[in-house]
Design an enzyme around this catalytic site. Structure first.
Site, PDB file in Angstrom:
ATOM      1  N   TRP A   1      29.516  -9.305 103.731  1.00 44.65           N
ATOM      2  CA  TRP A   1      28.193  -8.273 104.427  1.00 44.65           C
ATOM      3  C   TRP A   1      26.598  -9.012 104.175  1.00 44.65           C
ATOM      4  CZ3 TRP A   1      24.658  -5.669 100.573  1.00 44.65           C
ATOM      5  CH2 TRP A   1      25.099  -5.596  98.821  1.00 44.65           C
ATOM      6  N   ASP A   2      26.928 -10.249 103.705  1.00 46.16           N
ATOM      7  CA  ASP A   2      26.289 -10.879 102.740  1.00 46.16           C
ATOM      8  C   ASP A   2      25.493 -11.132 104.693  1.00 46.16           C
ATOM      9  OD1 ASP A   2      28.309 -11.445 101.195  1.00 46.16           O
ATOM     10  OD2 ASP A   2      27.626 -13.480 100.698  1.00 46.16           O
TER      11      ASP A   2
ATOM     12  N   GLU B   1      30.239  -5.347  91.561  1.00 44.97           N
ATOM     13  CA  GLU B   1      32.030  -5.299  91.237  1.00 44.97           C
ATOM     14  C   GLU B   1      32.261  -5.652  89.718  1.00 44.97           C
ATOM     15  OE1 GLU B   1      32.058  -8.785  94.197  1.00 44.97           O
ATOM     16  OE2 GLU B   1      32.628  -7.444  95.463  1.00 44.97           O
TER      17      GLU B   1
ATOM     18  N   LYS C   1      26.529  -6.901  88.034  1.00 44.31           N
ATOM     19  CA  LYS C   1      26.883  -7.811  87.924  1.00 44.31           C
ATOM     20  C   LYS C   1      25.473  -8.445  89.402  1.00 44.31           C
ATOM     21  CE  LYS C   1      30.821 -11.011  91.175  1.00 44.31           C
ATOM     22  NZ  LYS C   1      31.007 -10.974  91.880  1.00 44.31           N
ATOM     23  N   GLN C   2      25.311  -7.482  90.231  1.00 44.75           N
ATOM     24  CA  GLN C   2      24.842  -7.979  91.067  1.00 44.75           C
ATOM     25  C   GLN C   2      23.411  -6.263  91.286  1.00 44.75           C
ATOM     26  OE1 GLN C   2      26.897  -8.678  94.583  1.00 44.75           O
ATOM     27  NE2 GLN C   2      25.168  -8.346  95.808  1.00 44.75           N
TER      28      GLN C   2
END
Lengths: 773, 773
Positions: free
Chosen positions: A357-358, A488, A600-601
């Site tokens: 999905w980047d 994640e 994480k993000q």
């Protein structure tokens, strides 16, 4: 972080040969043209540690899944980027001794990636163990204007001897992937042989029958003059080589030009590969190295003219952003909707399958803003072509009636990933694919795309979401159980705000698009209705879900809640972590990470980024103030989004600090993993940090908005934007912003909230705001 | 379900040779003695499909972990049960043609596992491709009284020819595991050679240096008379064989007796293995086959006298329960605290490592009730010996200060499992290990065990629990996040009631035990305090947790809640499932299973089973009525627990129906996987269903309780109970229960809630209740 490269505005430069860094430099100095790519492996034989990588876009291998504990629904295969025919190889012998940088004294080693003109250059002197000294210079590139062409110029100068230098250019298809799950050889022999003055190899993948053909023709010069000598050809299974033996005296310089064509069955009939490659190599040899290099420079000049970012007063930042733009265009040029952008592009094997999905989350905005809209459109079509596979994928998991779940990782539309908490649960990717359609349309105004493929994709994704929610009798609300958000570091959570929000947004947007297409193109709508067996009745469920969905929030703090249980965790901030605990993914057990509050993000904040226009600034600020301090940014995709948001909120120090974590990620090897390849997709994030972050660029309802700030560390910067038929250049200086319309008619845009008209030849200057602090 | 076995009270009988069933029968007809085990592979060469298995208890191999996606905290190795030296092999040639059941006409094939006397028998006729017909009879067993002895009797009768029969007994250490992760050979050569009239092989595992030695001596008879002929020995790396060539006339029968000793470095110095095995084989050969077989029959008679269950009026049930008891005692006899009970015992490779919580949850009660308490004590000591490894394991995950997390699967105390949701999260296993100490003491009254090792284990487990809970500021309660309960169809849930309950119970019980040991043995307590660095202060945290723990319940329904989100799921019952969807683990994706409400095995109800005495019957009934219908019983460990509980609640049809699912699980191959080995640990569950379920047997505060019911389908049944120094036989007939004290002084026990005194020679008869319906 390691500084082993020399800073330069247009070049990446390494001086001195360090074998321990060879793999890292092989990644950084990679070259590509969107259709093939080549790690910076040496042309001459090298017995030291290396990751050989010659990649052809769209050619992959279904490697048997490696898994500890099988779960129903896992794919049988992981589609791997394949190391293909080695086409750069030129073995050298000096008076019978093989040139091997691992086994001789190397001096004056210098490697340069010329980003302005798009080529890789290397030079060194070597003293062999017999005392002979040579000076070597090489240059190579893969042509941006000729997709199937690569070329090498390789010169050896005898520094202290008279004697013989042998040049042995070759094509070798007997190559392997280092990350093959079961040490499997992916390639099989098809054919090899000679042309009149060249040679070719054709190999095929053992599964899927992809054929790849490479052909070469060479030419020699001595001290700049053509040298016509006989050579011997040698043909082995999967390998052809040519051998020139040249007599030299001290100070003679012999140059070999190797002209290579590489073509695959993706673009040619299998039986036509041989004649095609024979002709192609003849053509390019006729043209010659200098002419090809000139073309290459012109092609890159066009690209830079369209999307360069200039940063003044900070040469490292300048080098970093150009490196990122350069690598993105080396990876994907957008002229083939079957191709996409792998996280490592053509710079390594790791992560296998090409599309995450980047692409939709990070790369699409980059291409939308830096080149013709046809490129972004091809990225959408890529997913449209995979729609049936996504429907099959959802069916395999138990969904029905044309619901689509796009894969987490894919080459051909089939899921490759096998880790249940990701494969089955990190389904927000589906939302990003829907969002990309919206994003494309809001930039380009191309609503026709809905009729072409967009609406079908949106329908299928909305169907998936409507089935993935379930009604909780207990809550009397629709809930979404068992998902993994972009963070994640939490898996299998319930009611991940981001996933539920983007799911609802998709259904809402699809409803709008249904109305639009039904109204504007009733016939086409009927076709879609028939094809998808869509009925009005099913939208009733979507509307019910939108009415009664559970989206977790913590009202006492005015924030959205990452997931149901997030506030049951012990609350700490990243600043509470000891230096020696970071990154936590290298120091903590997975158990500890999962149960911690560390992110994480961006997760809620990824939603705030995508849907900024649906929230007021206070809401965004409260969520940013809560979540960013808990975020450890251990994904390369994390800092950029937060940097953009920090710029928006006026946290300019924070914005700059986050920008720094992304800008030179690979050049300075922050994560100590550049040896495996570059972080191509996150490079688009760096671009975002500058253009959307510092530049405050937004597109909404076809209009452009800018609210630039100037980071303290920079004297000035400028960037370019392609918007519909316009190209604008935005220059940000202390106390003023200049906007020039470089292409297209006059256009209105907003600067710091105020509307202006900008015409060609009449740059706009807005004074006052840019300094950050 | 397949009925391919003949029903018999004391035997397992297969008639007719079906190569497709060979692997399954190899499992079912396995023999063992707790120290070694042997699948029912053929003695003679067999080219058909087979899983060769000769296992030596305690010998294992650390096979490199196979994992798709590595997580920090995973173990490097999975300890595998190893297929060891093939000691049964006897190749046969008839007039030069090899006897191979895959390549000849087989008739009158019959295989019998004699459970009463403990041996495996096989007979068949074979017509070879040269027309020669032979009749073969074989018998073999591993000695229950001599741990290191196995013996084979193998007879061949010439039915229609005169000529030569060759017998070639061998020992072959060049063997492999079929489930090796990377096709690795686990064994290396050590030594092989000859005795005066025999031969030996010694091999060692390539890692850990376990040595295994096997020796053989053989003897021949012809028509019952000793036959003394010369033989040739052949010695190869890892293999020795002997060759007899016997001249026969039609109707001559030649028998070979093969006496084998198998010993390992677990019990002998490496250099002593050779002389030891030489002497052992001499001894047993002197004794002879008949005497060894007599010993074996006597040993099994003792076991059956102690723990037989008789069922009248249902021969299949009778055969099933005896098979289960037989296999349990073949797997574990309890005389070595380094050994334990693998889920597949010595009947297959799958599941590798030997010890799961199955031991404490299921097997311990069986051994506690059927044999000397020393056996159960050894099971506890096994865990005590692994305490330091459990502490290291917890430390690796981030826990501190002597907290222990016992592994999910282990051989030597180190974790083998690598699946984060199990390895890191299915931590309730730690509770079962604490509960086993309590269970042992309540049966045996042996409180001294607390001082010996029990208290140290309890302290370390309680420490783990106290760190595994965290205080939720939001709830102002202690919560336990990210766990997997016994129901593995939900992973990574929050506040799994069972795990939190058993965690609290452990801390409560540990507090009691601390007080007990401190009071009764203050010096020993001081030693433990010093060794464990235990301070009074830390119990304050435990008490605070006990006061403020969050244990989820759904008050409106009067049930405990399996986990926080359980009622957000769509609620269905197993009866709503279509036949073709079951078992769901073969028909649904893992994603669908995880998000469904269906329960693999008792979770809340596992807690009700363990802690029955802490809940009133209405509470148990409400929870049973809610959860059992949602349970799909797709673990072999599930039906038994529910059957026990259904019996208690008076749901006798349900109890019987659940009992049926466990009683002949392997004999009738319900799950189509018996080819991989037997479900040894779940066999103890079947025993529970009868004794604790139908028999209503309980032990509490050193007292025995019985409340038998008689299933409609049975005429009568009886079982035996070893309790402290007593052995009781309980016979349940229509309308009456008889209890005889077969060993020990008089004892009081409760029958249907009323206390009676039972003395030797004075059986108790209680009339009235037993009929179920």
């Amino acid at each position: 972080m390691e500084k082993f490269l020399i800073t330069d505005q247009w070049k990446i430069i390494e001086e001195g040969f360090d074998p321990a860094r060879q793999r890292s430099s092989e990644s950084i100095f990679s070259i590509g043209n969107g259709h093939m790519g080549q790690r910076a492996n040496f042309e001459e034989y090298y017995s030291g540690d290396s990751l050989q990588g010659s990649y052809v876009a769209g050619i992959y291998y279904p490697d048997k899944t490696k898994v500890g504990w099988w779960k129903n629904g896992y794919p049988e295969y992981f589609a791997k980027v394949v190391n293909s025919i080695n086409w750069i190889g030129i073995d050298i012998r000096v008076n019978g001794v093989q040139l091997d940088l691992a086994k001789c004294d190397v001096g004056n080693f210098r490697r340069v990636l010329n980003m302005k003109k798009g080529y890789l250059q290397r030079q060194f002197t070597a003293e062999l163990n017999n005392g002979d000294k040579v000076q070597v210079q090489s240059q190579r590139f893969v042509s941006m204007s000729r997709n199937e062409v690569g070329t090498v110029s390789y010169s050896v100068k005898a520094l202290n001897f008279d004697g013989t230098i042998e040049f042995c250019p070759y094509l070798n298809g007997d190559v392997r992937n280092q990350d093959a799950n079961y040490d499997e050889m992916f390639w099989a022999e098809v054919d090899q042989g000679l042309f009149s003055d060249g040679a070719f190899v054709i190999t095929k993948t053992k599964k899927l029958d992809f054929h790849v053909a490479a052909g070469m023709r060479c030419a020699l010069t001595k001290n700049g003059q053509p040298l016509d000598i006989d050579s011997d050809f040698n043909v082995e299974p999967m390998k052809v080589s040519q051998q020139y033996s040249v007599t030299v005296k001290t100070n003679d310089e012999i140059s070999l030009h190797k002209y290579v064509g590489i073509a695959s069955s993706l673009n040619h009939e299998r039986k036509r590969l041989h004649p095609y490659i024979e002709q192609l190599t003849a053509e390019i040899k006729d043209l010659g190295f200098a002419a090809l290099q000139q073309e290459q420079a012109e092609e890159w000049a066009d690209i830079w003219n369209q999307c360069d970012i200039r940063i003044e007063g900070d040469e490292e930042a300048q080098q970093g952003i150009r490196f990122n733009i350069f690598q993105l265009y080396q990876t994907y040029t957008g002229d083939d909707e079957r191709l996409n952008i792998g996280p490592k592009g053509f710079t390594g094997e790791k992560y296998g399958g090409s599309t995450y999905w980047d692409t939709e989350g990070y790369c699409l905005p980059f291409y939308l803003n830096t080149t013709d809209s046809r490129v972004a459109r091809n990225l959408l079509l890529y997913r449209y072509r995979h729609l049936q596979k996504a429907i099959q994928n959802a069916k395999k998991l138990g969904f029905s009636d044309g619901a689509a779940l796009y894969p987490m990782v894919t080459m051909n539309g089939e899921e490759c990933h096998n880790e249940w908490e990701i494969t089955f649960e990190e389904i927000h990717r589906n939302g990003a694919i829907a969002y990309a359609i919206y994003n494309y349309i809001r930039h380009t105004g191309d609503e026709d795309y809905l009729k072409e493929g967009g609406l079908e994709v949106l329908l299928a994704i909305s169907r998936f979401w409507s089935q993935r929610f379930n009604f909780s009798e207990k809550r009397q609300k629709y809930v979404m159980l068992g998902v993994t958000g972009p963070n994640e570091y939490e898996n299998n959570v319930h009611n991940n705000w981001y996933t539920s929000y983007i799911a609802c947004w998709t259904m809402r947007y699809t409803l709008e698009c249904i109305d639009k297409v039904e109204e504007e193109a009733p016939e086409r709508f009927d076709e879609i209705r028939q094809k998808t067996e869509y009925t009005d009745a099913e939208t009733e469920l979507w509307k019910d879900i939108l009415k009664r969905v559970y989206l977790p929030e913590e009202k006492s703090q005015g924030i959205f809640l990452q997931q149901d249980g997030y506030l049951d965790k012990v609350q700490r901030t990243a600043s509470d972590l000891e230096e020696n605990e970071r990154p936590i993914n290298q120091h903590w057990s997975w158990d500890r990470i999962l149960r911690s509050c560390f992110i994480k993000q961006g997760d809620v904040l990824q939603g705030m980024y995508f849907f900024e226009h649906e929230f007021d600034e206070d809401t965004i600020r409260r969520n940013f103030d809560f979540y960013e301090p808990r975020t450890v940014h251990e994904s390369s995709l994390s800092p950029c989004i937060h940097s953009v948001m920090a710029s928006k909120l006026g946290y300019s120090d924070k914005a700059y600090q986050l920008y720094l974590r992304t800008a030179r990620l690979d050049l300075d090897d922050y994560n100590k993993e550049v040896d495996q390849g570059l972080h191509i997709t996150s490079m688009a994030g760096t671009w975002m940090s500058v253009v959307e972050g510092f530049g405050g660029k937004r597109a909404r309802n076809g209009k452009l908005y800018f609210s630039p700030i100037l980071p303290d560390h920079w004297d000035a910067y400028s960037f370019k934007i392609v918007h519909q038929n316009h190209r604008l250049k935005v220059s940000v200086e202390p106390n003023q912003v200049n906007i020039t319309c470089e292409r297209g008619e006059s256009i209105s845009c907003y600067v710091y909230g105020k509307e202006y008209e900008i015409s060609p030849g009449h740059p706009l200057t807005v004074s006052g705001k840019p300094v950050a602090s």
